[in-house]
Write an enzyme that holds these catalytic residues in place. Structure first.
Site, mmCIF file in Angstrom:
data_model
loop_
_atom_site.group_PDB
_atom_site.id
_atom_site.type_symbol
_atom_site.label_atom_id
_atom_site.label_comp_id
_atom_site.label_asym_id
_atom_site.label_seq_id
_atom_site.Cartn_x
_atom_site.Cartn_y
_atom_site.Cartn_z
ATOM 1 C CG ASN B 133 36.020 49.787 33.504
ATOM 2 O OD1 ASN B 133 35.254 49.667 34.446
ATOM 3 N ND2 ASN B 133 36.172 48.858 32.579
ATOM 4 C CG MET B 134 38.296 55.664 30.821
ATOM 5 S SD MET B 134 38.287 56.697 29.366
ATOM 6 C CE MET B 134 39.707 57.708 29.672
ATOM 7 C CB CYS B 234 51.448 31.284 49.190
ATOM 8 S SG CYS B 234 50.390 29.830 49.298
ATOM 9 C CB CYS B 251 34.424 46.968 40.091
ATOM 10 S SG CYS B 251 35.773 46.792 41.278
ATOM 11 C CB CYS B 312 53.988 27.433 49.803
ATOM 12 S SG CYS B 312 53.151 28.067 51.270
ATOM 13 C CB CYS B 424 16.473 42.706 37.045
ATOM 14 S SG CYS B 424 17.185 41.425 36.019
HETATM 15 ZN ZN LIG Z 1 50.942 28.501 51.023
#
Ligand SMILES: [Zn+2]
Lengths: 99, 466
Positions: B133-134, B234, B251, B312, B424
């Site tokens: 991941n670096m 939101c 990823c 919200c 695989c």
């Molecule tokens: Zn909302």
């Protein structure tokens, strides 16, 4: 009607990995306007080459796909009822989660 | 040579001892700080707590803005910006920002937020530093491989700016701890990598009334927006229904160009700085879409707060308790800390372990090995003699398998035919492929359990892994 359609966030994989499609969508005879509902049907028939369920659910796009008509969320222009005009740019983009 | 070896091991031992002492001191400081917070909660935001570091606020150099001479010098290039200036910097120094995730997005975000002088900077992560991941998680250095990302990121931030307070939250964010952690900060930066975390963090920000700077990146694309800010939407306003879990790529499976989350993470730091310093116009009600390959950035207008939003909206009554009881993993059908999928689709007699398969090769069994990974995976590493037919194109390329089986089968003396094995990366697609092959009449097809990763683990440790 000349339109530019763009696919992103992975949706381009459903149309042969091509992101930008300049297309000519014929409107029905006697009808001049084209709605997003018409366009979705057209895209599904003509551009989506695999896994259509990753693009649509029912008669609209699947959850997690943003639709932008001329850089504006289609929620603000009437979603499926948005009428399109010559040279409009429609973007379909899947929301990303990675980091 | 021998004495050199002896020196080296002695130095290594000393390093280990010092590291142990350092983490012990860190633990004692954290404990004392927590103690002090309990005695005097108003000191919670105060940098006086930061051990030996000089105080950053509450110090008035007599110019009426509260910046110490050290701060004036350190942040002078900010102060020289007419639109940022003393007021912007002073707001920043008084603010607190939490970054959830010290990965590809969090790395650059944290570096900039530490450098710019956010008064208190929190880091949440439960993961450890891994070498694969670096390429994108640039805050971590090789010496921290295998150690908690929070420790590594905090050390990097401290070495950039010892005058601010860095808070380590070395745990996974859950509904059980999210309210408590997020409530200690003014602004939240979502730098996570999965759908359930994104819904959970957004909902928690709605419940607590905190602005949320949200970024995401995958492959060669990135996205950025600010949620729950100043009456804006939101995450749920935008995405009321979660996407199917098959649409959420990781990823680790799809790949990501390191600099792409880097760009988005930097922009997240920028948006957080703008909100914290009350300067400029945050990216609320708009979304930035970044396409690295075509070098295009597009900023689009998104919907406002939805009146029907379950978190919200007008009639929404999303309380702290409801938040704590909400099952985000079930809602998104995705685990919070994604671990590789382990399917079990086949009967035991349709599967073979990597060791058994190795024995078949040694015995010279006549067989076909079909590798169903995508072509670009196959190019990274593959087993000798394997035939690459990606799972996606299996249907169209069945005749290739038939003819390969026939050709090999002719080599068998008894005419019993060649065996068919499917491989695989991790042993999921191979099961799906075997299931399909059985249906299409290739009834002897067998799945190699655990895939290439299993092979590397149990048979050939020298096989490069990705
Ligand atoms: Zn909302």
């Amino acid at each position: 009607m000349q339109l530019t359609l763009e696919f992103g966030g992975g949706l381009e994989l459903l149309c042969e990995s091509k992101k930008i499609h300049k297309v000519n969508v014929e409107t029905q005879k006697g009808v001049e306007k084209l709605t997003m509902k018409d366009l979705l049907t057209w895209v599904r028939t003509n551009l989506i080459k695999e896994r259509p369920e990753m693009f649509m659910k029912g008669d609209t796009v699947r959850p997690g796909v943003l639709v932008l008509v001329n850089d504006c969320d289609w929620e603000l222009s009437g979603q499926l009822n948005t009428t399109l005009e010559e040279k409009d740019v429609v973007v379909f983009i899947s929301t990303l989660h990675g980091g | 040579m021998e004495s050199n070896g002896g020196d080296a091991s002695q130095i290594l031992r000393q390093i280990e001892t010092l590291k142990a002492t350092r983490s012990d001191i860190d633990r004692r400081i954290s404990a004392l700080e927590a103690q002090l917070r309990e005695i005097n909660p108003s000191h919670g935001n105060d940098a006086v707590l930061n051990g030996s570091c000089p105080p950053i606020s509450g110090f008035d150099s007599g110019f009426g803005h509260g910046l110490s001479p050290d701060n004036i010098y350190r942040y002078s290039r900010h102060l020289l910006l007419p639109s940022f200036g003393v007021q912007g910097q002073s707001n920043l120094l008084k603010s607190s920002i939490l970054v959830v995730g010290a990965g590809g997005l969090g790395s650059p975000a944290l570096l900039y937020l530490a450098a710019c002088g956010v008064g208190r900077l929190g880091i949440v992560d439960h993961d450890v530093v891994e070498v694969n991941n670096m390429h994108r998680q640039i805050i971590h250095t090789e010496e921290y491989i295998g150690q908690p990302k929070v420790k590594s990121a905090a050390a990097a931030c401290r070495s950039i700016n010892s005058t601010i307070k860095i808070v380590e939250h070395q745990e996974a964010l859950r509904t059980s701890n999210a309210l408590e952690i997020l409530s200690q900060y003014d602004i939240v930066v979502d730098a996570t990598d999965n759908a359930p975390s994104r819904y959970m963090i957004s909902d928690c920000c709605v419940v607590l009334g905190k602005p949320l700077v949200s970024g995401a990146a995958l492959g060669l694309e990135g996205q950025l927006t600010v949620y729950n800010y100043n009456g804006g939407p939101c995450y749920r306003c935008l995405f009321p229904t979660p996407p199917p879990s098959t649409a959420c790529q990781r990823c680790a499976d799809s790949g990501v160009l390191g600099v792409v989350p880097g760009v988005i993470g930097c922009l997240q730091a920028l948006e957080a700085i703008k909100i914290a310093s009350a300067v400029g116009e945050p990216l609320s009600g708009r979304m930035l879409l970044f396409d690295a390959l075509s070098a295009r950035i597009r900023i689009v207008k998104i919907r406002g707060r939805s009146l029907q939003c379950e978190a919200c909206g007008e009639s929404a009554t999303f309380t702290r308790q409801q938040f704590q009881e909400f099952d985000y993993e079930k809602f998104t059908e995705t685990p919070l800390s994604p671990s590789p999928l382990k399917l079990n689709l086949l009967q035991a007699d349709s599967r073979i372990s990597t060791k058994e398969f190795k024995e078949k090769i040694v015995k010279g069994e006549v067989h076909i090995l079909v590798d169903v990974r995508p072509e670009h995976h196959f190019k990274i590493v593959s087993l000798p003699g394997s035939l690459n037919i990606p799972f996606r194109s299996l249907e169209a390329r069945l005749p290739e398998i038939s003819s390969a089986l026939e050709e090999e089968g002719n080599k068998t003396k008894s005419g019993s035919g060649a065996q068919l094995y499917v491989l695989c990366r991790r042993g999921n697609d191979s099961q799906r492929a075997v299931q399909y092959l059985h249906k299409m009449g290739f009834t002897s097809a067998k799945d190699i359990i655990g895939g290439l990763e299993g092979w590397a683990r149990d048979v050939d440790p020298n096989l490069p892994m990705y």
